[in-house]
Scaffold this motif. Sequence first.
Motif, PDB file in Angstrom:
ATOM      1  N   VAL A  40       0.848  -1.186   0.000  1.00 19.39           N
ATOM      2  CA  VAL A  40       0.000   0.000   0.000  1.00 19.39           C
ATOM      3  C   VAL A  40       0.884   1.237   0.000  1.00 19.39           C
ATOM      4  O   VAL A  40       1.957   1.259   0.614  1.00 19.39           O
ATOM      5  N   PHE A  41       0.445   2.246  -0.734  1.00 19.45           N
ATOM      6  CA  PHE A  41       1.082   3.565  -0.686  1.00 19.45           C
ATOM      7  C   PHE A  41      -0.013   4.580  -0.413  1.00 19.45           C
ATOM      8  O   PHE A  41      -1.065   4.557  -1.060  1.00 19.45           O
ATOM      9  N   VAL A  42       0.235   5.477   0.535  1.00 21.01           N
ATOM     10  CA  VAL A  42      -0.750   6.493   0.906  1.00 21.01           C
ATOM     11  C   VAL A  42      -0.173   7.870   0.613  1.00 21.01           C
ATOM     12  O   VAL A  42       0.883   8.237   1.141  1.00 21.01           O
ATOM     13  N   LEU A  43      -0.861   8.625  -0.224  1.00 26.74           N
ATOM     14  CA  LEU A  43      -0.493  10.023  -0.453  1.00 26.74           C
ATOM     15  C   LEU A  43      -1.237  10.861   0.582  1.00 26.74           C
ATOM     16  O   LEU A  43      -2.404  11.205   0.406  1.00 26.74           O
ATOM     17  N   ASP A  44      -0.554  11.139   1.668  1.00 26.50           N
ATOM     18  CA  ASP A  44      -1.148  11.863   2.789  1.00 26.50           C
ATOM     19  C   ASP A  44      -0.598  13.280   2.812  1.00 26.50           C
ATOM     20  O   ASP A  44       0.563  13.501   3.147  1.00 26.50           O
ATOM     21  N   LEU A  89      -7.394   5.759   6.761  1.00 24.32           N
ATOM     22  CA  LEU A  89      -7.344   4.984   5.518  1.00 24.32           C
ATOM     23  C   LEU A  89      -6.647   3.643   5.722  1.00 24.32           C
ATOM     24  O   LEU A  89      -7.108   2.606   5.220  1.00 24.32           O
ATOM     25  N   VAL A  90      -5.533   3.643   6.430  1.00 31.19           N
ATOM     26  CA  VAL A  90      -4.808   2.387   6.644  1.00 31.19           C
ATOM     27  C   VAL A  90      -5.623   1.458   7.531  1.00 31.19           C
ATOM     28  O   VAL A  90      -5.702   0.242   7.282  1.00 31.19           O
ATOM     29  N   THR A  91      -6.231   2.007   8.572  1.00 30.13           N
ATOM     30  CA  THR A  91      -7.054   1.184   9.453  1.00 30.13           C
ATOM     31  C   THR A  91      -8.235   0.584   8.690  1.00 30.13           C
ATOM     32  O   THR A  91      -8.565  -0.605   8.853  1.00 30.13           O
ATOM     33  N   GLU A  92      -8.858   1.387   7.829  1.00 31.65           N
ATOM     34  CA  GLU A  92      -9.982   0.895   7.025  1.00 31.65           C
ATOM     35  C   GLU A  92      -9.524  -0.184   6.046  1.00 31.65           C
ATOM     36  O   GLU A  92     -10.214  -1.193   5.842  1.00 31.65           O
ATOM     37  N   LEU A  93      -8.353   0.017   5.437  1.00 32.08           N
ATOM     38  CA  LEU A  93      -7.828  -0.975   4.504  1.00 32.08           C
ATOM     39  C   LEU A  93      -7.635  -2.317   5.198  1.00 32.08           C
ATOM     40  O   LEU A  93      -8.006  -3.366   4.653  1.00 32.08           O
TER      41      LEU A  93
END
Length: 509
Positions: A40-44, A89-93
């Motif tokens: 996973v990559f998150v653009l935060d 977002l990470v927790t939801e993923l």
Amino acid sequence: MRKTALSAINVVWFRDDLRLADHPALSAAMADTHVPTVAVFVLDEESEGIRPLGAGAKWWLHHSLVDLSKDLDALNVPLVLLKGPAAPLVTELVSKLCTLFGLPANGLSMHWNRRYGGGERSVDTEIKAALRELGCSVSSYSGTLLHEPWVVKTKEERHYKVFTPFYNALLALPLRPEFPAPERAQEQLELDGLRAGSSSDDLESWELLPKAPDWSAGLANAWTPGEGAAHERLALVLDEVAAGYLTGRDRPGSDETSRLSPALRWGHLSPVQVWEALGALAAANREAADGARAIMRQLAWRDFCWNQLYHQPHLHQQNLRPEFDGFDWSWPTTVLPVPGSAGAASGASVSGSGESEPGQAIIDELYTAWCRGESGFPLVDAGMRQLWQIGWMHNRVRMVVASLLVKNLGIHWRAGEAWFWDTLVDADAASNPANWQWVAGCGTDAAPYFRVFNPVLQAKKFDPHGRYQAQFAPTLSHEPVVDLKESRAAALAAYEHMKQSARSGEALL
């Protein structure tokens, strides 16, 4: 590709480490090839304390993620892209992965390489606590520096504020082991169900690439983002650059620097990989040894900058030497981004930004001329135009253009740092502000303020035939915006005034 229940899934969160080889988190996750892995990559750019990317960095990130996705696909690892605040977002993923594959929370393991910025650390701490509360396993690793910021310490267990003793201490420490790229997983999970639920974004929807106008042609001609191209450049450095680096690194008109800064900033190469390769070269090749060690010293300087950021999270906003808070720098009316505006990269307004001050129009004109490469000093203007054309600038020239802005034009270093942050493809959250503070004289181990780089003399010494200037600024017709002798004298007088004011303040206390 199955959608039936699994006994375990590993998730690897990529950040500024967009590579497969020597990626401790990825290696740990894929140690057992029978357990499927999801990346996973998150653009935060929304979480508190996270600095939004500049335009040059966004261009590089887009192409890096395209390259990373292909490389991960070859390992049977799907890449999920998420945009927004990382914690929810990470927790939801994680929750959706468990639901999609009928997996209990304790069957999912999260892996990442640690980050060291203040905002990033806060986000990671929040996510780690939330996932562990759900029952997930969370493991973090050292993967982005030679040594983590709390490792290189003085005998009194303090962090170093001067580079040379920091460097000597770093040399005495053993490096972590280097990890090979992992083997291909036995199977790749099908994530269509996840994407159908709008849990994954499409890279194009992020609109990282410029369109109106598309100014990125020069970047595309100069760079190929990704791990493969980074290793090709490293090989060139080892074969051709290192031997002449000690003298060649100061000549901007030729390709004699490592140009590895974008690869290190985005993690296409780890500093451990580069350090070990250069160390091996120094041991095996006497002619290249001094140059190789000089590049290794630059890697140590990068660690030193990150140590500063770790201990001073507001590095891009505050002078490390507080006496400079009283220095009479000017501030342009408009900076990229405007301080205090929504989404400003600087993250805070600057007191006394000065729209009502006398001479504000002149300050704005000077700053604009500097940004556009219209200062009238060929070496400076070539550097600023190189920055715009390819998103990068030769390091010697970076020091010269920064000195002109801060000392001759009298403009706050933060205005220059913000411009670099927006335009550099290698804009690094630690090195960019730390190096600006070094030039400005307000850093912990900075060049003395009275060291003013003369752009005319620097050009004669390091670009004597005008090769660099001819390449990037061949038709300059601007008159110099400032008298170098007079402005230097004014800068030194302002510095003396600041010191006297600081002494007076101390006396009053």
